[in-house]
Design a protein around this motif. Structure first.
Motif, short mmCIF file in Angstrom:
data_model
loop_
_atom_site.label_atom_id
_atom_site.label_comp_id
_atom_site.label_asym_id
_atom_site.label_seq_id
_atom_site.Cartn_x
_atom_site.Cartn_y
_atom_site.Cartn_z
N ALA A 1 0.69 -1.17 -0.04
CA ALA A 1 -0.03 0.07 0.01
C ALA A 1 0.87 1.24 0.01
N GLY A 2 1.84 1.02 0.77
CA GLY A 2 2.79 2.37 0.84
C GLY A 2 3.39 2.50 -0.58
N HIS B 1 -5.10 -8.76 -3.07
CA HIS B 1 -5.29 -7.58 -3.66
C HIS B 1 -6.46 -6.61 -3.26
N ASP B 2 -7.33 -7.45 -2.52
CA ASP B 2 -8.51 -6.89 -1.89
C ASP B 2 -8.12 -6.17 -0.72
N GLU B 3 -7.32 -6.74 0.15
CA GLU B 3 -6.73 -6.20 1.34
C GLU B 3 -6.01 -4.68 1.04
N VAL B 4 -5.09 -4.97 -0.02
CA VAL B 4 -4.22 -3.84 -0.31
C VAL B 4 -5.40 -2.63 -0.67
N ARG B 5 -6.55 -2.84 -1.64
CA ARG B 5 -7.44 -1.98 -2.09
C ARG B 5 -8.20 -1.57 -0.89
N ALA B 6 -8.33 -2.10 -0.10
CA ALA B 6 -9.02 -1.62 1.30
C ALA B 6 -8.28 -0.58 1.86
N ARG B 7 -6.78 -0.54 1.86
CA ARG B 7 -6.07 0.64 2.27
C ARG B 7 -5.87 1.67 1.24
#
Length: 283
Positions: A229-230, A258-264
């Motif tokens: 994410a960073g 991918h979904d967990e990164v997109r949540a951030r």
């Protein structure tokens, strides 16, 4: 803004009828996989340079923004140790030409015996490579992870060539004893090195190995969710490959990552809906 995610292969027997339609001709399996993930590791090229016709088929089955991270053949990296393999390198590069922009990164995986004393060979090899590709190096000698001087020397060589350092994060696998046959096999074969998560370029590549238990795999990748994410917020374009010892759930896990990164990072472009594994029924 895009995050590319994928697996170690595009076809796997446990996926048939679950993630990929079954039966499915071999020349259609990559096309089906590419509806689940937008990247794949090219591990088979390590064992033999494929025929150009096979690579042309890979290109036909994928869109231009699909990413292949293809491994250089074993004779170049392990047998010749990057020296005196110009003919093999030319043949490999010629075979990859049909992929065009899909050949996102050429992956130079080095043996565990390739240490700091061999960095001159790596620097010379990288200087000879054509500028038409991106390159990334995976090392397994523990000195590069435990000795700051060796780490700095390797980073200097990579920086000079604009090449990335691929981390293979196996820390989750080795946190506790194996509990399945696949995990026991992985314990004997996978490198046991510290986690590294510093990107050198705008296109970092990560290989993450979890466990056969989904919960432990997900818990182990928390570090990478934050790191990726960073990177996206910094304007980098990462590619992340999710492995487990048996890889039975790998496509679904890659999408979950991918979904967990997109949540951030909500502005991240979502993945398309995958091709159903079974045709729709009327009832």
């Amino acid at each position: 803004m895009r995050l590319h995610v994928g697996c170690a292969m595009w076809t796997h027997t446990p996926w048939q009828g679950r993630f990929l339609p079954h039966p499915l001709p071999p020349r259609e399996r990559l096309r089906a996989y590419a509806t689940w993930c937008n990247a794949v590791e090219g591990n088979t090229t390590f064992y033999a340079t494929p025929a150009r016709s096979a690579v042309e088929s890979w290109a036909r089955q994928t869109s231009p923004d699909f990413r292949f991270v293809v491994k250089l053949p074993r004779p170049i990296t392990h047998e010749r140790r990057l020296s005196g393999a110009d003919d093999e390198l030319r043949s490999f590069l010629a075979a990859m030409e049909p992929l065009g922009p899909r050949a996102h990164t050429l992956w130079i995986q080095l043996p565990g015996s390739f240490g700091p004393a061999d960095l001159g060979s790596l620097a010379a090899f990288l200087r000879r490579l054509p500028a038409t590709h991106l390159y990334a190096v995976e090392v397994r000698h523990r000195a590069f992870f435990e000795d700051p001087r060796s780490e700095g020397l390797l980073e200097r060589v990579l920086d000079g060539a604009g090449a990335e350092w691929i981390p293979f994060d196996t820390t989750t696998l080795f946190q506790s004893p194996p509990t399945s046959d696949a995990e026991r096999d992985a314990w004997t074969k996978k490198p046991r090195v510290p986690r590294r998560s510093r990107a050198l370029t705008g296109r970092p590549v990560v290989r993450y190995l979890g466990r056969d238990d989904t919960g432990r795999t997900v818990e182990g990748w928390r570090h990478w969710v934050g790191t990726v994410a960073g990177w996206l917020r910094e304007g980098r374009s990462p590619t992340v490959f999710v492995h487990t010892p048996d890889n039975a759930e790998a496509p679904a896990l890659a999408r979950r990552f991918h979904d967990e990164v997109r949540a951030r990072v909500p502005e991240l472009e979502p993945l398309p809906e995958p091709l159903p594994a079974e045709p729709p029924t009327l009832f």
